[in-house]
Structures are given as structure tokens and as C-alpha cells.
Enzyme design. Structure first.
Site, PDB file in Angstrom:
ATOM      1  N   LYS A 175       4.821  15.741  -1.582  1.00  0.00           N
ATOM      2  CA  LYS A 175       3.504  16.067  -1.033  1.00  0.00           C
ATOM      3  C   LYS A 175       2.429  15.746  -2.068  1.00  0.00           C
ATOM      4  CE  LYS A 175       0.442  19.212  -0.725  1.00  0.00           C
ATOM      5  NZ  LYS A 175      -0.717  18.327  -0.661  1.00  0.00           N
ATOM      6  N   GLU A 250       4.344  22.592 -13.972  1.00  0.00           N
ATOM      7  CA  GLU A 250       3.566  21.927 -15.024  1.00  0.00           C
ATOM      8  C   GLU A 250       2.110  22.217 -14.698  1.00  0.00           C
ATOM      9  OE1 GLU A 250       5.020  20.561 -17.505  1.00  0.00           O
ATOM     10  OE2 GLU A 250       7.046  20.422 -16.703  1.00  0.00           O
ATOM     11  N   CYS A 284      -4.221  16.930 -17.880  1.00  0.00           N
ATOM     12  CA  CYS A 284      -3.805  18.301 -18.200  1.00  0.00           C
ATOM     13  C   CYS A 284      -3.686  18.503 -19.704  1.00  0.00           C
ATOM     14  CB  CYS A 284      -2.483  18.594 -17.519  1.00  0.00           C
ATOM     15  SG  CYS A 284      -1.278  17.315 -17.800  1.00  0.00           S
ATOM     16  N   GLU A 384     -10.204  25.715 -18.602  1.00  0.00           N
ATOM     17  CA  GLU A 384      -9.956  24.293 -18.413  1.00  0.00           C
ATOM     18  C   GLU A 384     -11.073  23.707 -17.548  1.00  0.00           C
ATOM     19  OE1 GLU A 384      -6.646  23.064 -15.866  1.00  0.00           O
ATOM     20  OE2 GLU A 384      -6.130  21.599 -17.396  1.00  0.00           O
TER      21      GLU A 384
HETATM   22  P1  NAD Z   1      -4.033  22.144  -7.344  1.00  0.00           P
HETATM   23  O1  NAD Z   1      -3.183  23.247  -7.842  1.00  0.00           O
HETATM   24  O2  NAD Z   1      -5.247  22.474  -6.581  1.00  0.00           O
HETATM   25  O3  NAD Z   1      -3.186  21.158  -6.406  1.00  0.00           O
HETATM   26  C1  NAD Z   1      -1.976  20.576  -6.806  1.00  0.00           C
HETATM   27  C2  NAD Z   1      -1.117  20.331  -5.577  1.00  0.00           C
HETATM   28  O4  NAD Z   1      -0.748  21.586  -5.019  1.00  0.00           O
HETATM   29  C3  NAD Z   1      -1.813  19.565  -4.466  1.00  0.00           C
HETATM   30  O5  NAD Z   1      -0.881  18.704  -3.841  1.00  0.00           O
HETATM   31  C4  NAD Z   1      -2.242  20.672  -3.529  1.00  0.00           C
HETATM   32  O6  NAD Z   1      -2.413  20.228  -2.208  1.00  0.00           O
HETATM   33  C5  NAD Z   1      -1.071  21.621  -3.647  1.00  0.00           C
HETATM   34  N1  NAD Z   1      -1.349  23.016  -3.299  1.00  0.00           N
HETATM   35  C6  NAD Z   1      -2.520  23.674  -3.337  1.00  0.00           C
HETATM   36  N2  NAD Z   1      -2.365  24.939  -2.900  1.00  0.00           N
HETATM   37  C7  NAD Z   1      -1.053  25.087  -2.606  1.00  0.00           C
HETATM   38  C8  NAD Z   1      -0.266  26.178  -2.134  1.00  0.00           C
HETATM   39  N3  NAD Z   1      -0.784  27.361  -1.873  1.00  0.00           N
HETATM   40  N4  NAD Z   1       1.052  25.980  -1.960  1.00  0.00           N
HETATM   41  C9  NAD Z   1       1.610  24.790  -2.233  1.00  0.00           C
HETATM   42  N5  NAD Z   1       0.913  23.725  -2.666  1.00  0.00           N
HETATM   43  C10 NAD Z   1      -0.407  23.868  -2.867  1.00  0.00           C
HETATM   44  O7  NAD Z   1      -4.342  21.296  -8.632  1.00  0.00           O
HETATM   45  P2  NAD Z   1      -5.238  19.991  -8.735  1.00  0.00           P
HETATM   46  O8  NAD Z   1      -6.656  20.445  -8.752  1.00  0.00           O
HETATM   47  O9  NAD Z   1      -4.813  18.969  -7.743  1.00  0.00           O
HETATM   48  O10 NAD Z   1      -4.801  19.421 -10.145  1.00  0.00           O
HETATM   49  C11 NAD Z   1      -5.428  19.737 -11.314  1.00  0.00           C
HETATM   50  C12 NAD Z   1      -4.592  20.688 -12.140  1.00  0.00           C
HETATM   51  O11 NAD Z   1      -3.317  20.119 -12.440  1.00  0.00           O
HETATM   52  C13 NAD Z   1      -5.210  20.988 -13.471  1.00  0.00           C
HETATM   53  O12 NAD Z   1      -5.189  22.378 -13.722  1.00  0.00           O
HETATM   54  C14 NAD Z   1      -4.323  20.274 -14.460  1.00  0.00           C
HETATM   55  O13 NAD Z   1      -4.331  20.800 -15.725  1.00  0.00           O
HETATM   56  C15 NAD Z   1      -3.002  20.342 -13.810  1.00  0.00           C
HETATM   57  N6  NAD Z   1      -2.110  19.300 -14.297  1.00  0.00           N
HETATM   58  C16 NAD Z   1      -1.043  19.674 -15.091  1.00  0.00           C
HETATM   59  C17 NAD Z   1      -0.191  18.709 -15.582  1.00  0.00           C
HETATM   60  C18 NAD Z   1       0.982  19.084 -16.438  1.00  0.00           C
HETATM   61  O14 NAD Z   1       1.869  18.281 -16.597  1.00  0.00           O
HETATM   62  N7  NAD Z   1       1.029  20.274 -16.992  1.00  0.00           N
HETATM   63  C19 NAD Z   1      -0.383  17.375 -15.261  1.00  0.00           C
HETATM   64  C20 NAD Z   1      -1.475  17.043 -14.460  1.00  0.00           C
HETATM   65  C21 NAD Z   1      -2.315  18.031 -13.970  1.00  0.00           C
END
Ligand code: NAD
Length: 482
Positions: A175, A250, A284, A384
Site C-alpha cells: 500500500k 521505521e 527520515c 520533525e
Molecule cells: P504517514 O504515517 O502519514 O503515512 C505512511 C503510510 O501509512 C501511508 O501509506 C499512509 O497512507 C499510511 N497510513 C496512514 N494512516 C494509517 C493507518 N491508520 N493505518 C494504516 N496505514 C496508515 O507518514 P508520511 O507522512 O507518509 O511519511 C512521512 C514520515 O515517514 C516521516 O515521519 C518520516 O520520518 C517517516 N519516514 C521514516 C523512515 C524510516 O526509515 N525510519 C523512512 C522514510 C520516512
């Protein structure tokens, strides 16, 4: 306009149940470039059934080496279509084409090849136990793996999960983030093109609150491999507890990049810049907290500000562009909001700070931004931002540098700049972070593990370590008494 895109379930393309769609916007032009199916929980049920059928069918019975061959076939086709994939990655995310074409899409393909090689090299062992007993272990797949990924590295982070999951014999439901589903869909298209057995890789596009949540709640999903926001990760952990799913998370970061006075300061200025401005800071592991020794702080920040002011945002599809568009309007607003908070709390803005225009009057562009005189308690030092905004904080000595670096709920990565080898290793050993870069920043390799300490999550991506998170161990006892 790329047209209307469907879900991939059980090897077939179909509209979402109920026909709902959502637009995909190019953040550099503000134009809608595709309409993508928005999956319902009924679609998730169908994807889980298709994945389970693949496990019960040909995929589950397939010799491991053959799984690896399928993965190589997909990788070969991706290589043939690399320009097209890279362009899509840039169009839905806004990242410079040079980052998509020369760094991230090649790394995603390499990741697939790397894990294809592991497919037939993970196996159990025999264990000497009591006399007349014989014990061996089997490494078995977990089953149905749901990979839920963010918008900042849409294809690469997807591949960090899909590749080890497939190599270990799982079936996958991917997804992508709703903002950036196009390269995941292209991966699905390529899997169909090369003839990967139906149901092995399913692509479910849609919102996190509906499609993502349904995957996390589903009793037929055995594992959630998630990358995204820390607060979303916490919610996933709570929901997954109901069905006791395997999870790896992550999550976010606020990584310190520490510059000691004995460092190669020109290299450290470049490293500080790459650490925060690669990927528009939507990384991230971005080195978003610059910790600089008091004795060199003013000179260092002046050099960094000078370099930053020369960096201008440009058309992401132009190969010369090094700073693309922020991924969405809401993300740009969030970043600008943090800039206002920084100013209000008394940090001094030494570069950038405003929305940028590349001459088109369109697009979510942002000036690369540096704040000096940041204190550790300020919001921009703690939260962040996920954008091209650097917060520079000073320190008096090695102990204070370590204490300030570790003063965060996060622990994803850190950088250390010094010519003193003893200090470098000492500081690396004391930092609470999953990755420490010494005299460099933002380097990744498929063979090197990556993941968080503290609230940056748990589990590891890439390398052989990731394989453990996609298998379970079965112990078989055989009685040899006669
Ligand atoms: P997000 O948590 O909003 O979304 C990530 C994914 O989760 C999307 O596909 C979203 O549709 C899905 N999602 C959202 N709510 C959900 C729920 N209730 N249940 C299941 N899935 C759900 O994050 P984002 O804004 O897309 O990404 C940015 C974040 O990702 C930042 O905080 C960044 O630091 C982190 N990030 C971490 C790493 C790592 O390796 N640690 C790498 C890249 C990004």
C-alpha cells in the site's frame, strides 16, 4: 494526464469496490496527473484472499531459487524501464530527476537483485540435543505481508520491504502513500508483464485511514512492515496487538549532525548541506539538528548560509535541479508553519525561510532554510519538520555534544565530523541511533542495515538482518530411540 489507475489484486486490475478514486497531484505544477483507485475494506479482503491463495498454490510450493529467478526477471524489466519509472517518481513526489534516476530507482532495483540472491541461501540448521534426539529448524515465511509505505521515497522504501518478503516466500500486499502511488503501480504492472504468479504481489492504493487501517486490522495479514510517521506507527502497533501481528516500524527522526572543531570544515559544510537538503529534507534520517562546537560556530554557520543561499529550487524534471518541490501543499504549509514557530521562539534565520517560485507561479517550492542560535528546548530543535529546514545548536565539549545529540525521543541516525579517530569511534559508541555516519552523511547500501533506536522504530531494513523479520523459525524434534 496518465489516466485512471486500478488496484492489482490476484494478478488482475480492477476498480475499487464502489468505484472511488483519488487524484494524484504533481507538486511541481499543481496539476492532477492521474486518478487512482481508492480501496475499501472489501478490496483489502480480496487482496488478502488472493495473497493467501498464492501461498497455498504455486508460490508456496515453489523452490526458493525459483523465487529468486522471478525477482531477477522483475529487476531486469525495471532496468529496461528505468527512465520511465524515474520520471514517474519525480512527477508524483517532486524530487529532482537526478535523485530518482541516478540514486533511488537504481537502488530499488539493486535491492531486488540483492534479495533475489538471498532467496536460496536462508535455511535452518541441525542442532545437537540429547542422545537419541535429532532437532532441526526450518525458516518459514510469515505468510501475508502488508507493506505500508510513505511518500518520501515511494519506490525505494517499498522495495526495502517487498524484496526481502518475496525472497523469503511471503505473499505481499503493497500500500503506497496516497500522494505517491504511481511507481508502486508500475512495479505491479511489471510483475504482471513478466508473469509473476497471481496474488504474489498485490497493490492496494487508497487512504491510510481506510485501506491502511483495514490491512492492519485484518486477521488474515500476518505482518505489517510500516514506514511513516511516529504517531501513525504507534496507532498501528496498538491496532496490530488485537491480532498479534508481526510488525516492523521505521518511523520519524530528528537526527543530529555533530561538527567538532578538528573536522575538515569544508567537507562538514558540504555534509551538513547534503544531510538536510537532499530529498528536500523529506528524509527520515535528515541531519536536521546541526550541532556545532561553540568555538567555530559563527564561522561555520556563515559558510553554510553562503552555500545555502546559492541553492535554488528548480523544475524537478531538469537534470540540473538539486532542490525540487515539496511533496504536497499541506507539507509545504507544515514546513512554513515550523519556520514561523522558529522565528517566534527566537531562533535567527540565516538563510531562506520562505516559499520559492521557480518562475512558473506554480508548485510547492521552498527556499532551503537555516536557523542559527537554536536552543535545545525550541520546537524546531525537537520536532520533525520533514522539510529543508536546519536548526543549528552549539555545544561546549564532547560530553555536551553527546548529551545534546541524545536529547531526543528519536534515534534514527547521526553524523560525526572530526579528524580524531578516537573521538569519532567514542562518540559513535555513545550515540543512541541506528546509523552513525563518520565524516559523511546520508550514505546507504543494500548490504548495510538501516533502522531506528527509541521512537524511530524497530526492525531493520536492507542487509541480511532484514531477512529475520520476514521468516519464522520452526523447530522439529525427531525421536531416534529404537
Ligand atoms: P504517514 O504515517 O502519514 O503515512 C505512511 C503510510 O501509512 C501511508 O501509506 C499512509 O497512507 C499510511 N497510513 C496512514 N494512516 C494509517 C493507518 N491508520 N493505518 C494504516 N496505514 C496508515 O507518514 P508520511 O507522512 O507518509 O511519511 C512521512 C514520515 O515517514 C516521516 O515521519 C518520516 O520520518 C517517516 N519516514 C521514516 C523512515 C524510516 O526509515 N525510519 C523512512 C522514510 C520516512
Amino acid at each position: 494526464m496518465l489516466g485512471r489507475k486500478q488496484l492489482l489484486i490476484g494478478g488482475e486490475w480492477r476498480d475499487a469496490d464502489g468505484g472511488k478514486t483519488q487524484p494524484v497531484v504533481n507538486p511541481a505544477t499543481e496539476e492532477t496527473i492521474a486518478e487512482v483507485a481508492s480501496a475499501s475494506s472489501a478490496d483489502v479482503d480480496a487482496a488478502v484472499a488472493a495473497a493467501r491463495a498464492a501461498l497455498d498454490g504455486a508460490w508456496g510450493k515453489m523452490p526458493a531459487r525459483e523465487r529468486g529467478r522471478w525477482m531477477h526477471k522483475i529487476a531486469a524489466r525495471m532496468l529496461e524501464r528505468i527512465d520511465e519509472i524515474s520520471k514517474l517518481e519525480t512527477m508524483h513526489n517532486g524530487k529532482p530527476i537526478t535523485e530518482s534516476r541516478h540514486v533511488e530507482v537504481p537502488m530499488a532495483i539493486e535491492c531486488l537483485q540483492y534479495y533475489a540472491g538471498w532467496a536460496d541461501k536462508i535455511h535452518g540448521e541441525t542442532i545437537p540435543v540429547k542422545a537419541n534426539g535429532f532437532v532441526y529448524t526450518l525458516r518459514e515465511p510469515l505468510g501475508v505481508v502488508a507493506a505500508i509505505v510513505p511518500w518520501n521515497f515511494p519506490l525505494l522504501i517499498a522495495m526495502w520491504k517487498v524484496a526481502p518478503a518475496l525472497a523469503m516466500g511471503n505473499a505481499v500486499i503493497l500500500k503506497p502513500a496516497s500522494q505517491t502511488p504511481l511507481t508502486a503501480l508500475m512495479l505491479g504492472e511489471i510483475a504482471v508483464e513478466v508473469g509473476l504468479p497471481a496474488g504474489v504481489l498485490n497493490i492496494i492504493t487508497g487512504s491510510g485511514g481506510t485501506a491502511g487501517q483495514a490491512l492492519v486490522e485484518h486477521a488474515g495479514v500476518n505482518k505489517i512492515a510500516f514506514t511513516g510517521d511516529t504517531s501513525t506507527g504507534k496507532g498501528i502497533m496498538r491496532t496490530a496487538a488485537e491480532t498479534l501481528k508481526h510488525i516492523t516500524l521505521e518511523l520519524g527522526g530528528k537526527s543530529p549532525n555533530i561538527v567538532f572543531p578538528d573536522a575538515d570544515l569544508d567537507a562538514a559544510v558540504r555534509g551538513a548541506s547534503v544531510g538536510i537538503f537532499y530529498g528536500k529534507g523529506e528524509v527520515c534520517a535528515a541531519g536536521s539538528r546541526l550541532l556545532v562546537d561553540k568555538s567555530i560556530k559563527d564561522a561555520f554557520i556563515a559558510k553554510l548560509a553562503e552555500r545555502t543561499k546559492k541553492m535554488v529550487a528548480g523544475d524537478p524534471l531538469d537534470p540540473k535541479t538539486r532542490l525540487g518541490a515539496i511533496s504536497s501543499k499541506s507539507q509545504l504549509e507544515r514546513v512554513l508553519h515550523y519556520v514561523e514557530i522558529g522565528k517566534k521562539e527566537g531562533a535567527s534565520l540565516v538563510a531562506g525561510g520562505s516559499r520559492a517560485d521557480i518562475g512558473t507561479g506554480k508548485g510547492y517550492f521552498m527556499q532551503p532554510t537555516v536557523f542559527g542560535d537554536v536552543t535545545p528546548d525550541m520546537t524546531i530543535a525537537r520536532e520533525e519538520i520533514f522539510g529543508p529546514v536546519l536548526a543549528a545548536i552549539d555545544f561546549a565539549d564532547v560530553d555536551e555534544a553527546i548529551a545534546r545529540a541524545n536529547d531526543s525521543i528519536y534515534g534514527l541516525a547521526a553524523g560525526v565530523w572530526t579528524r580524531d579517530i578516537k573521538k569519532a569511534h567514542y562518540v559513535a559508541s555513545k550515540l543512541q541511533a541506528g546509523t552513525v555516519w563518520v565524516n559523511t552523511y546520508n550514505l546507504y547500501d543494500t548490504s548495510a542495515p538501516f533502522g531506528g533506536y527509541k521512537q524511530s522504530g524497530f526492525g531493520r531494513e536492507m542487509s541480511r538482518y532484514a531477512l529475520d523479520y520476514y521468516t519464522q523459525v520452526k523447530t522439529v524434534w525427531v525421536d531416534l530411540t529404537q
